[in-house]
Enzyme design. Structure first.
Site, PDB file in Angstrom:
ATOM      1  N   GLN A 179      -7.824   6.242   2.018  1.00  0.00           N
ATOM      2  CA  GLN A 179      -7.994   5.980   0.581  1.00  0.00           C
ATOM      3  C   GLN A 179      -8.758   7.099  -0.109  1.00  0.00           C
ATOM      4  O   GLN A 179      -8.557   7.350  -1.293  1.00  0.00           O
ATOM      5  CB  GLN A 179      -8.732   4.645   0.369  1.00  0.00           C
ATOM      6  CG  GLN A 179      -7.956   3.416   0.802  1.00  0.00           C
ATOM      7  CD  GLN A 179      -6.742   3.124  -0.080  1.00  0.00           C
ATOM      8  OE1 GLN A 179      -6.687   3.512  -1.247  1.00  0.00           O
ATOM      9  NE2 GLN A 179      -5.752   2.446   0.477  1.00  0.00           N
ATOM     10  N   SER A 199      -2.955   9.641   4.925  1.00  0.00           N
ATOM     11  CA  SER A 199      -1.612   9.111   4.739  1.00  0.00           C
ATOM     12  C   SER A 199      -1.049   9.646   3.427  1.00  0.00           C
ATOM     13  O   SER A 199      -1.716   9.560   2.388  1.00  0.00           O
ATOM     14  CB  SER A 199      -1.712   7.590   4.684  1.00  0.00           C
ATOM     15  OG  SER A 199      -0.464   7.031   4.399  1.00  0.00           O
ATOM     16  N   HIS A 201       1.450   8.638   1.510  1.00  0.00           N
ATOM     17  CA  HIS A 201       1.941   7.747   0.446  1.00  0.00           C
ATOM     18  C   HIS A 201       0.845   7.180  -0.440  1.00  0.00           C
ATOM     19  O   HIS A 201       1.125   6.509  -1.430  1.00  0.00           O
ATOM     20  CB  HIS A 201       2.839   6.637   1.022  1.00  0.00           C
ATOM     21  CG  HIS A 201       2.137   5.531   1.740  1.00  0.00           C
ATOM     22  ND1 HIS A 201       1.842   4.336   1.133  1.00  0.00           N
ATOM     23  CD2 HIS A 201       1.693   5.418   3.017  1.00  0.00           C
ATOM     24  CE1 HIS A 201       1.243   3.529   2.023  1.00  0.00           C
ATOM     25  NE2 HIS A 201       1.141   4.168   3.157  1.00  0.00           N
ATOM     26  N   CYS A 327      -1.350  -4.579   2.188  1.00  0.00           N
ATOM     27  CA  CYS A 327      -0.841  -3.821   3.324  1.00  0.00           C
ATOM     28  C   CYS A 327      -0.577  -4.690   4.532  1.00  0.00           C
ATOM     29  O   CYS A 327      -0.140  -4.199   5.541  1.00  0.00           O
ATOM     30  CB  CYS A 327      -1.792  -2.710   3.775  1.00  0.00           C
ATOM     31  SG  CYS A 327      -1.578  -1.218   2.857  1.00  0.00           S
TER      32      CYS A 327
HETATM   33  C1  LIG Z   1      -8.010   2.520   4.717  1.00  0.00           C
HETATM   34  C2  LIG Z   1      -6.613   2.503   5.241  1.00  0.00           C
HETATM   35  N1  LIG Z   1      -6.356   2.919   6.500  1.00  0.00           N
HETATM   36  C3  LIG Z   1      -5.124   2.928   7.012  1.00  0.00           C
HETATM   37  C4  LIG Z   1      -4.038   2.504   6.282  1.00  0.00           C
HETATM   38  C5  LIG Z   1      -2.667   2.550   6.892  1.00  0.00           C
HETATM   39  O1  LIG Z   1      -1.981   3.695   6.431  1.00  0.00           O
HETATM   40  P1  LIG Z   1      -0.378   3.790   6.542  1.00  0.00           P
HETATM   41  O2  LIG Z   1       0.168   2.836   5.543  1.00  0.00           O
HETATM   42  O3  LIG Z   1      -0.061   5.215   6.214  1.00  0.00           O
HETATM   43  O4  LIG Z   1      -0.019   3.469   7.939  1.00  0.00           O
HETATM   44  C6  LIG Z   1      -4.241   2.030   4.972  1.00  0.00           C
HETATM   45  C7  LIG Z   1      -3.123   1.484   4.181  1.00  0.00           C
HETATM   46  O5  LIG Z   1      -3.331   0.729   3.250  1.00  0.00           O
HETATM   47  C8  LIG Z   1      -5.559   2.047   4.432  1.00  0.00           C
HETATM   48  O6  LIG Z   1      -5.811   1.634   3.194  1.00  0.00           O
END
Ligand SMILES: Cc1ncc(COP(=O)(O)O)c(C=O)c1O
Length: 387
Positions: A179, A199, A201, A327
């Protein structure tokens, strides 16, 4: 009805520039970067140029960037491989109670394999204490994995202080910056960070794309077994168009842009909180509205209104926000972050929503959000009265 997207902590749309870049490289750089003829050499060049842009963005060297399928894979790789590689040195790991599932689930897996994990508690602002951290640190601690900033309430962790404490300790320091990467300047060397997950996206790049920064000098066996890609550190043919698009998104996100975004989102937050207060809405902020937090996240408790009802009513009005922990497959479950902050019996756990801003949001959209929330809360209050 115009739709307003305010769930940018869950994912962001790719910007037109990033889409153009990806489309261009899908046409021009589709060769396999591991092959020695011209198609492969061209793809490799594009990939290495992208790696350089990305490495520079966190003050890393190019060879310290391992491309992965995103935050989840980077977190899993850093945590599980470190633990198995270093178990002769100890079996103790430190983390926080408010990490993303991509950190917590690998840690639960390690607990099933004999590792011991300390989960640092947080206060009602979602902050950990350095005193708790120092107390938890042991001679047999082999890994500390603490997020840079929280995805549900936007609190920041004291990464620099932890890095300073750990620089003379055997434990490797991993941070989930998924984030934070789009909003904060990051310097892995100044903060003594050994591993860092990102990440694409979350910052207007493509999905299933990210990297793990792994400091030179740290090694563990390839997490995914197969070919020798990423200098034997992550098997699988690299997605060069997605890597180029990621670099494009990162390049559009320099220190000045990040600072401007932080300021703009902070202003959005203040505006919303002020307007709801002026309208006499019965609500509270989960966490803090503070200039240095991750300002793209605003978590609000609307007293007496369930998360599901609020989220659905806003959705019907064309506004997308998150309820519960995002998520996790679209389900609304009591948030472990709010539970850690306020206790499992607090009504906040089931009466809160998360609003999160992105580069595409405008002042007009924020004004519309405020008006819609006020209308929705008033309507639900009237309905309750009539019950
Ligand atoms: C703090 C955090 N870590 C890891 C992830 C996972 O990332 P990804 O969606 O690229 O697998 C997210 C997704 O929301 C996240 O907010």
């Amino acid at each position: 009805m115009r739709e307003i997207y305010l769930d940018n902590a869950a994912t962001t749309p790719m910007t037109p520039e990033v889409i153009d870049e990806m489309t261009k490289e899908m046409k021009e750089s589709w060769g396999n970067a591991s092959t020695g003829y011209s198609y492969g050499r061209h793809a490799k060049l594009v990939m290495e140029n992208s790696r350089h842009v990305i490495a520079q963005s966190i003050n890393a060297d190019d060879n310290e960037i391992i491309f992965t399928s995103g935050g989840t894979e980077s977190d899993n790789m850093a945590i599980i491989e470190t633990a198995f590689k270093r178990q002769e040195l100890g079996k103790h790991i430190i983390t926080t109670a408010i990490e993303h599932e991509a950190v917590l689930k690998p840690l639960h897996f390690l607990e099933e394999h004999g590792f011991e994990v300390t989960y640092l508690p947080v206060d009602e602002h979602g902050n950990i204490s350095i005193a708790d951290f120092k107390q938890a640190l042991r001679d047999d601690t082999i890994l500390v994995t603490i997020m840079m900033g929280n995805n549900e309430v936007g609190s920041r962790m004291p990464i620099h202080e932890i890095g300073e404490i750990l620089k003379d300790h055997q434990a490797w320091f991993h941070t989930d910056a998924v984030q934070a990467y789009g909003l904060l300047p990051i310097d892995v060397k100044a903060d003594h960070i050994d591993m860092l997950s990102t990440s694409a996206h979350k910052l207007n790049g493509p999905k299933m794309m990210g990297f793990l920064y792994r400091r030179d000098g740290i090694s563990f066996p390839s997490f995914i077994k197969g070919g020798d890609q990423e200098t034997k550190r992550r098997a699988g043919t690299e997605n060069v168009p997605a890597i180029a698009a990621f670099a494009k998104a990162v390049a559009a996100d320099g220190p000045e842009e990040k600072a401007a975004r932080q300021k703009r989102y902070y202003h959005f937050k203040q505006k919303i909180v002020q307007a709801l207060t002026d309208a006499g809405i019965d609500f509270a902020v989960n966490g803090e509205v503070a200039p240095d937090n991750l300002n793209h996240v605003l978590n609000l408790w609307f007293k007496g209104i369930s998360t599901y009802v609020m989220q659905t009513d806003l959705d019907l009005a064309g506004i997308a926000v998150s309820g519960g922990s995002a998520c996790t497959a679209g389900s609304i479950e009591p948030s472990h972050v709010l539970t850690a902050m306020f206790g499992k019996d607090s009504p906040r756990v089931s009466e809160s929503i998360r609003i999160s801003f992105g580069v595409m949001n405008t002042d007009e959209e924020i004004a519309q959000l405020i008006a819609t929330i006020i209308k929705t809360v008033e309507k639900l209050k009237q309905l309750k009265k009539g019950e």
